[in-house]
Design an enzyme around this catalytic site. Structure first.
Site, PDB file in Angstrom:
ATOM      1  N   CYS A  13       0.735  -1.252   0.002  1.00  0.00           N
ATOM      2  CA  CYS A  13       0.006  -0.038   0.118  1.00  0.00           C
ATOM      3  C   CYS A  13       0.912   1.192  -0.202  1.00  0.00           C
ATOM      4  O   CYS A  13       2.212   1.062  -0.411  1.00  0.00           O
ATOM      5  CB  CYS A  13      -0.868  -0.081   1.087  1.00  0.00           C
ATOM      6  SG  CYS A  13      -0.218   0.310   2.883  1.00  0.00           S
ATOM      7  N   ASN A  16       2.464   1.456   4.221  1.00  0.00           N
ATOM      8  CA  ASN A  16       2.720   0.227   4.904  1.00  0.00           C
ATOM      9  C   ASN A  16       2.375   0.218   6.456  1.00  0.00           C
ATOM     10  O   ASN A  16       3.173  -0.386   7.133  1.00  0.00           O
ATOM     11  CB  ASN A  16       4.269  -0.245   4.650  1.00  0.00           C
ATOM     12  CG  ASN A  16       4.482  -1.652   5.043  1.00  0.00           C
ATOM     13  OD1 ASN A  16       5.598  -1.972   5.598  1.00  0.00           O
ATOM     14  ND2 ASN A  16       3.301  -2.672   4.984  1.00  0.00           N
ATOM     15  N   CYS A  18      -1.181   0.674   7.329  1.00  0.00           N
ATOM     16  CA  CYS A  18      -2.839   0.320   7.379  1.00  0.00           C
ATOM     17  C   CYS A  18      -3.196  -0.681   6.724  1.00  0.00           C
ATOM     18  O   CYS A  18      -3.363  -1.896   7.254  1.00  0.00           O
ATOM     19  CB  CYS A  18      -3.617   1.597   7.180  1.00  0.00           C
ATOM     20  SG  CYS A  18      -3.308   3.123   8.082  1.00  0.00           S
ATOM     21  N   ARG A  19      -3.358  -0.718   5.337  1.00  0.00           N
ATOM     22  CA  ARG A  19      -4.058  -1.802   4.657  1.00  0.00           C
ATOM     23  C   ARG A  19      -3.125  -2.906   4.394  1.00  0.00           C
ATOM     24  O   ARG A  19      -3.510  -4.290   4.832  1.00  0.00           O
ATOM     25  CB  ARG A  19      -4.445  -1.141   3.182  1.00  0.00           C
ATOM     26  CG  ARG A  19      -5.285  -0.392   3.175  1.00  0.00           C
ATOM     27  CD  ARG A  19      -5.512   0.916   2.038  1.00  0.00           C
ATOM     28  NE  ARG A  19      -4.416   1.495   1.602  1.00  0.00           N
ATOM     29  CZ  ARG A  19      -4.184   2.308   0.611  1.00  0.00           C
ATOM     30  NH1 ARG A  19      -5.218   2.159  -0.370  1.00  0.00           N
ATOM     31  NH2 ARG A  19      -3.047   3.219   0.620  1.00  0.00           N
ATOM     32  N   SER A  20      -1.571  -2.773   3.927  1.00  0.00           N
ATOM     33  CA  SER A  20      -0.820  -3.923   3.735  1.00  0.00           C
ATOM     34  C   SER A  20      -0.445  -4.370   4.755  1.00  0.00           C
ATOM     35  O   SER A  20      -0.369  -5.897   4.815  1.00  0.00           O
ATOM     36  CB  SER A  20       0.304  -3.382   2.654  1.00  0.00           C
ATOM     37  OG  SER A  20       1.031  -2.689   3.319  1.00  0.00           O
ATOM     38  N   ASP A 130      -7.988   3.838   1.129  1.00  0.00           N
ATOM     39  CA  ASP A 130      -6.878   4.307   2.166  1.00  0.00           C
ATOM     40  C   ASP A 130      -7.980   4.775   3.543  1.00  0.00           C
ATOM     41  O   ASP A 130      -8.590   5.696   3.391  1.00  0.00           O
ATOM     42  CB  ASP A 130      -6.374   5.467   1.577  1.00  0.00           C
ATOM     43  CG  ASP A 130      -5.185   5.922   2.434  1.00  0.00           C
ATOM     44  OD1 ASP A 130      -5.217   5.449   3.725  1.00  0.00           O
ATOM     45  OD2 ASP A 130      -4.447   6.721   2.121  1.00  0.00           O
TER      46      ASP A 130
HETATM   47  P1  4NP Z   1      -1.745   2.714   4.077  1.00  0.00           P
HETATM   48  O1  4NP Z   1      -2.286   4.250   4.561  1.00  0.00           O
HETATM   49  O2  4NP Z   1      -1.106   2.975   2.942  1.00  0.00           O
HETATM   50  O3  4NP Z   1      -2.837   1.865   4.054  1.00  0.00           O
HETATM   51  O4  4NP Z   1      -0.647   2.620   4.916  1.00  0.00           O
HETATM   52  C1  4NP Z   1      -1.659   5.478   4.804  1.00  0.00           C
HETATM   53  C2  4NP Z   1      -0.638   5.676   5.688  1.00  0.00           C
HETATM   54  C3  4NP Z   1      -0.232   6.760   5.855  1.00  0.00           C
HETATM   55  C4  4NP Z   1      -0.215   7.697   5.024  1.00  0.00           C
HETATM   56  C5  4NP Z   1      -1.242   7.552   3.891  1.00  0.00           C
HETATM   57  C6  4NP Z   1      -1.804   6.271   3.755  1.00  0.00           C
HETATM   58  N1  4NP Z   1       0.648   8.921   5.154  1.00  0.00           N
HETATM   59  O5  4NP Z   1       0.170   9.857   4.148  1.00  0.00           O
HETATM   60  O6  4NP Z   1       1.256   9.206   5.886  1.00  0.00           O
END
Ligand code: 4NP
Length: 162
Positions: A13, A16, A18-20, A130
């Site tokens: 994602c 790294n 939340c989703r992945s 997201d």
């Molecule tokens: P992820 O979510 O891609 O599912 O881990 C996010 C985590 C952090 C950010 C964006 C999305 N960020 O902008 O810091």
């Protein structure tokens, strides 16, 4: 961790956190539950470097914990080009990350790259949204999508490799 197992899967994602990591935790839990952990390895990574070395987001951990999945040992890292040599499946959570991975992918290895939700039989959605800037229900929805795609992915792997 890859650990030289027969088949390896990398979930990717943006951050790294939340989703992945949710996908890695849910899929590894299923793999263990079904007795395939001796030959299937899992890992996750982000296309951006914002959260290298960090634990999964508190809300992702909480959602997973209440549904029986522990993410606490996972740490953020950035996806790298050689991941395409190392892993059999490189699974993007959405189109944005798919495109970044596609641009990074060495010639001849793009068959390894897919959208993770293409493995879901229950959902027609293609994007794991997201949840970072939203509320807790976003994390619940991510978990549901990821659980469904994990079942389809395991079926694909057992068909292809067993
Ligand atoms: P992820 O979510 O891609 O599912 O881990 C996010 C985590 C952090 C950010 C964006 C999305 N960020 O902008 O810091």
């Amino acid at each position: 961790m890859k650990n030289n197992k027969q088949v390896s899967v990398l979930f990717v994602c943006l951050g790294n956190i939340c989703r992945s990591p949710t996908a890695e935790g849910v899929f590894r839990h299923l793999v263990k539950q079904e007795g395939h952990d001796s030959w299937i390895a899992t890992d996750s990574a982000g296309t951006h470097a914002y959260h290298i070395g960090e634990q999964p987001d508190r809300r992702a951990q909480q959602t997973a914990r209440t549904r029986g999945v522990d993410l606490s040992d996972l740490r953020g890292r950035k996806a790298i080009k050689t991941d395409f040599e190392e892993f059999d499946y490189v699974l993007a959570m959405d189109d944005e990350n798919y495109q970044i991975l596609e641009a990074m992918c060495p010639t001849g290895l793009s068959d390894k790259l897919s959208l993770f939700l293409d493995f879901s039989k229950e959902y027609s959605e293609t994007q794991v949204p997201d949840p970072y800037y939203g509320g807790d229900q976003g994390f619940e929805h991510v978990f549901d999508l990821v659980e469904s795609a994990s079942r389809g992915l395991l079926e694909d792997i057992t068909k292809r490799f067993r």
